[in-house]
Design a protein around this motif. Structure first.
Motif: not given
Length: 150
Positions: A109-137
């Motif tokens: 909510e604090k940062h979504e108005e920034y121009e590069d927000w989508d890239d930052v959030w996408e990178e965060y979500e990608e790291k989350n997915i990697n954490c989940l995949n790594s943990g379950f594998l």
């Protein structure tokens, strides 16, 4: 971005702490145990198991059908929070700790108005997915190794 990196570290630690129970819950479900059967059905009536993953809260829902595709169990939510963590509300019952959820949403909510927000959030979500995949594998490989030893 530093706050999001910290959240990924907390998430990875939480997954490490809980993966044994998640695997045990999955094994029970795969064996047809610890589920509520409908209309007098039993585990011998299972034709297929279905899983649905809720990415936002990390919840895994599962249900069974018979060989004709009719649902024969209630929907089970795997490894819901069995107790609240510090600073979590009574009504919070997702697998993802509420503290991680709140910090991520506040940051968004604090940062979504920034121009590069989508890239930052996408990178965060990608790291989350990697954490989940790594943990379950990793959990699956450990479980598989233990079964060979037994």
């Amino acid at each position: 971005m530093k706050n999001l990196g910290y959240l990924n570290i907390k998430l990875k630690k939480y997954l490490e702490e809980t993966k044994g129970q998640v695997v045990a819950d999955l094994v029970q479900l795969l064996k047809g145990e610890n589920v509520n059967y409908l209309d007098g059905k039993t585990k011998t009536d299972i034709g297929a198991l279905y899983f649905e993953y809720e990415y936002d809260y990390l919840d895994i829902a599962a249900w069974a059908t018979d060989k004709n595709g009719k649902i024969i169990t209630d929907t089970a939510i795997l490894h819901k929070q069995k107790e609240n963590h510090i600073n979590e509300t009574e009504s919070w019952d997702s697998f993802l700790p509420e503290t991680i959820w709140k910090v991520a949403i506040d940051f968004q909510e604090k940062h979504e108005e920034y121009e590069d927000w989508d890239d930052v959030w996408e990178e965060y979500e990608e790291k989350n997915i990697n954490c989940l995949n790594s943990g379950f594998l990793t959990a699956g490989k450990k479980r598989q190794h233990r079964r060979r030893v037994e």
